[in-house]
Design an enzyme around this catalytic site. Structure first.
Site: not given
Ligand code: SAH
Length: 341
Positions: A92, A116, A193, A334
């Site tokens: 996406e 995560c 990121s 995000c």
């Molecule tokens: N893997 C990379 C890039 C993708 S995630 C990283 O971790 O940075 C991009 C951002 O979205 C990250 O800062 C992550 O902490 C955040 N993120 C992931 N899941 C989320 C959610 N459910 N709500 C808000 N932010 C989220």
């Protein structure tokens, strides 16, 4: 898609120069690629500024088959979410128009290699790494959808995937996005990121001048291990020591991303620990409201908590912004990228 041909979108200016035996022809080809609208489904027999004989070499070695757009949805705030498919993988991207310029959030992987606990993409598991041509193609497709007064100027690698688990292709794509005569984005218009993959961060800082964003999301290793299990391998102290060293040696500014989770990482003590962790780091903190999804055990912080947290960080002298959540109702915010259609 044939296996032996390379994607034109994934070629560097040097590679194109070698194929066309001339830098000026390569520049003409790139000018064509980033101006042609609509982008054709296959390479045409001729393009302006390149002799058909020279172009034939490109047609022999390359193809132009952009990912298929499986879904394209606009939210009320103008955010546009795409689901793409290429060679069996779905991924996406999200186009975010703003005053005077648009930003594209691209995926670096189909699914994600990391796990995560608060992220919807993690539930999908890992599909595959995307090639540089597929990374650049996301830009090429979305460019045509940016509103007239807000051309696409910024790219953030914050969609699906962990960019530093696919760093060769991400670095190649960044090189291509920065290429003259097009797209020619400045290094400061690109942000990658990471969830904190230390060896990848070290290499990125050596090889790229683009922005690095570190998704910190916690202020103790125990907390972080619950949210982001990989942290056992690379504890907070090591991640921040790298940023501190780099801050001492260069003018680089780091973005520190922090998703606020109700009652988990949003206390005044967390805010103070965050300030202490960032001592000596040239950092800007982005607070991200958590975007929920079905089956997620975490809740977004209450707004008075968000403001109190922001005030503590801000009063320490660290710039601390609250990210507004956009595209939430179409699952484009995000951590919501999970191929719902
Ligand atoms: N893997 C990379 C890039 C993708 S995630 C990283 O971790 O940075 C991009 C951002 O979205 C990250 O800062 C992550 O902490 C955040 N993120 C992931 N899941 C989320 C959610 N459910 N709500 C808000 N932010 C989220």
């Amino acid at each position: 898609m044939s296996d032996h041909k390379r994607q034109l979108t994934g070629l560097t200016l040097e590679e194109l120069t070698a194929l066309l035996e001339s830098r000026s022809r390569a520049l003409a080809a790139l000018r064509w690629l980033y101006q042609v609208s609509p982008v054709p489904a296959a390479l045409p027999e001729r393009i302006p500024g390149v002799s058909p004989e020279a172009w034939a070499n490109v047609r022999k070695a390359c193809e132009l088959s952009l990912p298929r757009t499986v879904m394209r949805r606009v939210s009320a705030d103008g955010t546009l979410k795409y689901v793409f498919e290429a060679a069996g993988a779905r991924f996406e991207a999200v186009l975010i128009p703003a005053e005077g310029r648009s930003t594209l959030c691209v995926s670096s992987q189909s699914g994600c290699t990391r796990h995560c606990a608060f992220c919807a993409t993690a539930r999908l598991g890992f599909g595959r790494n995307l090639h540089a041509g597929e990374l650049v193609a996301q830009f090429l497709i979305a460019k045509g959808d940016a509103p007239a007064g807000s051309p696409l100027r910024n790219v953030v690698f914050m969609g699906m995937g962990e960019p530093f688990d696919n760093l060769d292709e991400v670095l190649r794509a960044i090189g291509i996005l920065e290429q003259p005569p097009a797209p020619q984005l400045g290094a400061s218009h690109i942000t990658v990121s990471t969830s904190g993959v230390l060896p990848g961060m070290e290499r990125f800082l050596r090889e790229s001048e683009s922005h690095l964003a570190l998704s910190l999301n916690a202020t103790t290793d125990a907390q972080r291990a619950e949210l982001m299990p990989q942290t056992r391998q690379w504890p907070l102290a090591q991640l921040l020591e790298l940023l501190r060293m780099s801050s001492a040696q260069s003018e680089r500014l780091f973005f520190v991303e922090y998703v606020l989770l109700d009652g988990f990482n949003d206390s005044d003590d967390d805010a103070r620990r965050l300030v202490a962790l960032l001592k000596g780091v040239r950092a800007r903190v982005n607070l991200i409201p958590h975007n929920g999804f079905e089956g997620c055990g975490y809740r977004p912080s209450r707004s008075e908590r968000v403001l109190a947290f922001q005030r503590i960080v801000h009063e320490s002298g660290i710039r601390c912004l609250l990210r507004s959540s956009r595209g939430d109702e179409i699952g484009a915010a995000c951590g919501q990228l999970a191929l719902r259609s």
